[in-house]
Scaffold this active site. Structure first.
Site, mmCIF file in Angstrom:
data_model
loop_
_atom_site.group_PDB
_atom_site.id
_atom_site.type_symbol
_atom_site.label_atom_id
_atom_site.label_comp_id
_atom_site.label_asym_id
_atom_site.label_seq_id
_atom_site.Cartn_x
_atom_site.Cartn_y
_atom_site.Cartn_z
ATOM 1 N N GLY A 35 0.901 -1.157 0.000
ATOM 2 C CA GLY A 35 0.000 0.000 0.000
ATOM 3 C C GLY A 35 0.934 1.200 0.000
ATOM 4 O O GLY A 35 1.724 1.358 0.945
ATOM 5 N N ARG A 168 -3.944 3.570 -10.065
ATOM 6 C CA ARG A 168 -4.271 2.140 -10.191
ATOM 7 C C ARG A 168 -5.599 2.072 -10.943
ATOM 8 O O ARG A 168 -6.670 2.002 -10.346
ATOM 9 C CB ARG A 168 -4.427 1.484 -8.811
ATOM 10 C CG ARG A 168 -3.140 1.326 -8.034
ATOM 11 C CD ARG A 168 -2.263 0.179 -8.571
ATOM 12 N NE ARG A 168 -1.004 0.108 -7.855
ATOM 13 C CZ ARG A 168 0.094 0.795 -8.172
ATOM 14 N NH1 ARG A 168 0.095 1.617 -9.216
ATOM 15 N NH2 ARG A 168 1.196 0.669 -7.465
ATOM 16 N N GLY A 232 15.934 7.806 -14.050
ATOM 17 C CA GLY A 232 16.118 8.814 -13.009
ATOM 18 C C GLY A 232 14.903 9.674 -12.759
ATOM 19 O O GLY A 232 13.777 9.174 -12.715
ATOM 20 N N THR A 255 8.978 -2.817 -7.333
ATOM 21 C CA THR A 255 7.858 -2.436 -6.455
ATOM 22 C C THR A 255 8.358 -1.588 -5.297
ATOM 23 O O THR A 255 9.300 -1.971 -4.607
ATOM 24 C CB THR A 255 7.171 -3.688 -5.880
ATOM 25 O OG1 THR A 255 6.928 -4.592 -6.943
ATOM 26 C CG2 THR A 255 5.859 -3.345 -5.190
ATOM 27 N N GLY A 256 7.710 -0.440 -5.103
ATOM 28 C CA GLY A 256 8.042 0.403 -3.951
ATOM 29 C C GLY A 256 9.148 1.404 -4.212
ATOM 30 O O GLY A 256 9.450 2.229 -3.340
ATOM 31 N N ALA A 257 9.754 1.392 -5.416
ATOM 32 C CA ALA A 257 10.844 2.352 -5.695
ATOM 33 C C ALA A 257 10.328 3.786 -5.559
ATOM 34 O O ALA A 257 10.992 4.650 -4.966
ATOM 35 C CB ALA A 257 11.419 2.125 -7.085
ATOM 36 N N GLY A 258 9.150 4.031 -6.097
ATOM 37 C CA GLY A 258 8.574 5.379 -6.032
ATOM 38 C C GLY A 258 8.260 5.784 -4.590
ATOM 39 O O GLY A 258 8.458 6.938 -4.197
ATOM 40 N N ASP A 259 7.774 4.854 -3.795
ATOM 41 C CA ASP A 259 7.431 5.154 -2.393
ATOM 42 C C ASP A 259 8.705 5.432 -1.596
ATOM 43 O O ASP A 259 8.735 6.305 -0.722
ATOM 44 C CB ASP A 259 6.663 3.984 -1.767
ATOM 45 C CG ASP A 259 5.438 3.621 -2.589
ATOM 46 O OD1 ASP A 259 4.873 4.531 -3.229
ATOM 47 O OD2 ASP A 259 5.063 2.432 -2.612
HETATM 48 P P1 ATP Z 1 6.507 2.243 -8.081
HETATM 49 O O1 ATP Z 1 5.114 2.566 -8.567
HETATM 50 O O2 ATP Z 1 7.063 0.938 -8.596
HETATM 51 O O3 ATP Z 1 6.709 2.424 -6.618
HETATM 52 P P2 ATP Z 1 7.228 4.688 -9.530
HETATM 53 O O4 ATP Z 1 6.857 4.394 -10.947
HETATM 54 O O5 ATP Z 1 6.394 5.577 -8.727
HETATM 55 O O6 ATP Z 1 7.503 3.312 -8.753
HETATM 56 P P3 ATP Z 1 9.954 4.918 -10.403
HETATM 57 O O7 ATP Z 1 10.143 5.982 -11.388
HETATM 58 O O8 ATP Z 1 9.916 3.499 -10.877
HETATM 59 O O9 ATP Z 1 8.698 5.296 -9.492
HETATM 60 O O10 ATP Z 1 11.138 4.960 -9.326
HETATM 61 C C1 ATP Z 1 11.445 6.056 -8.493
HETATM 62 C C2 ATP Z 1 12.931 6.334 -8.537
HETATM 63 O O11 ATP Z 1 13.649 5.145 -8.137
HETATM 64 C C3 ATP Z 1 13.441 6.684 -9.926
HETATM 65 O O12 ATP Z 1 13.366 8.087 -10.144
HETATM 66 C C4 ATP Z 1 14.868 6.167 -9.899
HETATM 67 O O13 ATP Z 1 15.736 7.144 -9.347
HETATM 68 C C5 ATP Z 1 14.794 4.968 -8.945
HETATM 69 N N1 ATP Z 1 14.667 3.728 -9.748
HETATM 70 C C6 ATP Z 1 13.534 3.092 -10.137
HETATM 71 N N2 ATP Z 1 13.809 2.013 -10.915
HETATM 72 C C7 ATP Z 1 15.160 1.967 -11.016
HETATM 73 C C8 ATP Z 1 16.094 1.079 -11.671
HETATM 74 N N3 ATP Z 1 15.675 0.046 -12.416
HETATM 75 N N4 ATP Z 1 17.422 1.339 -11.527
HETATM 76 C C9 ATP Z 1 17.865 2.399 -10.796
HETATM 77 N N5 ATP Z 1 17.044 3.261 -10.169
HETATM 78 C C10 ATP Z 1 15.709 3.058 -10.265
#
Ligand code: ATP
Length: 320
Positions: A35, A168, A232, A255-259
């Site tokens: 979440g 979503r 980036g 998953t969770g990169a954005g969070d």
């Molecule tokens: P999610 O919905 O999966 O939580 P998101 O789409 O909101 O993610 P992303 O743009 O995927 O957000 O990721 C946020 C940040 O994390 C990016 O700006 C980047 O700096 C880093 N990041 C994400 N994916 C990668 C990757 N494959 N390699 C390196 N850095 C990454």
């Protein structure tokens, strides 16, 4: 540290034990708590910040488990309510062989959608220095009204409002409804983070450039961030704009990169909102947030992969 309150849904993703299969083909599933707003709260706490989560869980084993995860991670659950009847939200999620994520939600309605304005812990929300939210809590009443009231109370208390729409689509009645509701609270936010996919959806244009990003700018906005996965991130303020490259890592699950990115950013600005107006300092903060996002992709699941401050220093400076 100033308190960051994150409002919205906390749920369990059920993820196949093997990758590259459809939901129907999956031989079994593992629980992956998540979440987006809950992930953000945990991301903040893991970096050493002060965080609280506000939302509603089912008064069932899964709800108790999720509240336990918040507390184990040092996130205040003083704003968590339990519904006596409705269940904790569940989602089945798979990454198919074609790379597309497939979701199936069990929310009919789930406890998170039943949070009422009267159940809000107003004292907690009023004490927030940053109040963060998404758009899933706008989908249904009474949660929508609770969301709007919480935003108002936080703003009155002097909080910076932070918005990550976290689109979503399958949860909305239609794409038009999603766009309209997401935009209905757009001009309340001080900080907005969108992904490239959300930028395309909200602008209706397939172009990901400064012009399309700035078409989302609003009068009171202080900071707009567009995250681009392995490309980036770009950032925009009233006075300057810039970009940060992603760190090179071996991504296994994004998953969770954005969070993680959002949690890190909020952690860095909560005690000093003026950073947003300082080009050099803001760039450093965005680099730090990108490092957090990158680290989060290197392990399976969102919550287990959220970094500590020392993990980030290791990526930025090399092992000590
Ligand atoms: P999610 O919905 O999966 O939580 P998101 O789409 O909101 O993610 P992303 O743009 O995927 O957000 O990721 C946020 C940040 O994390 C990016 O700006 C980047 O700096 C880093 N990041 C994400 N994916 C990668 C990757 N494959 N390699 C390196 N850095 C990454």
């Amino acid at each position: 540290n100033g308190l960051i309150v994150s409002f919205g849904e906390m749920l369990i993703d059920f993820v196949p034990t093997v990758s590259g299969v459809s939901l129907a083909e999956a031989p079994g599933f593992l629980k992956a708590p998540g979440g987006a707003p809950a992930n953000v709260a945990i991301a903040v706490a893991r970096l050493g910040g002060s965080a609280a989560f506000v939302g509603k869980l089912g008064d069932d084993e899964f709800g108790v488990m999720l509240a336990g995860i918040l507390k184990e991670n040092g996130v205040s659950a003083d704003g968590v309510n339990f519904d006596k009847v409705a269940r904790t939200a569940l989602a089945f999620v798979t990454l198919r062989a074609d790379g597309e994520r497939e979701f199936m939600f069990y929310r009919n309605p789930s406890a998170d959608m039943l949070l009422t304005p009267d159940e809000l812990n107003l004292q907690l929300i009023r004490s927030a220095k940053v109040f963060h939210y998404g758009s899933i809590s706008l989908i249904m009443e009474p949660c929508r009204s609770a969301h709007l009231k919480a935003m108002e109370v936080a703003k009155d208390g002097g909080a910076l409002l932070s918005y990550d729409p976290n689109l979503r689509l399958p949860l909305w009645a239609s794409a038009e409804e999603a766009r309209e509701q997401i935009m209905s609270i757009w001009d309340k936010a001080d900080v907005i983070k969108v992904s490239d996919v959300e930028l395309e959806f909200l602008t209706g244009s397939s172009k990901i450039d400064d012009e399309s990003a700035l078409s989302l700018w609003h009068h009171n906005l202080k900071l707009l961030l567009v995250t681009l996965g392995e490309k980036g991130c770009r950032y925009y303020t009233k006075n300057f704009r810039g970009s940060v490259d992603a760190y090179h890592v071996k991504a296994v699950d994004t998953t969770g990169a954005g969070d993680s990115f959002v949690g890190a950013l909020l952690c860095k600005i909560v005690d000093d909102h003026a950073i947003i107006e300082d080009e050099a300092r803001l760039k450093e903060v965005v680099e730090y947030a990108c490092a957090c996002g990158a680290i989060t992709t290197t392990k399976k699941g969102a919550i287990p992969a959220l970094p500590t401050h020392s993990d980030v220093l290791t990526l930025l400076n090399g092992p000590s």
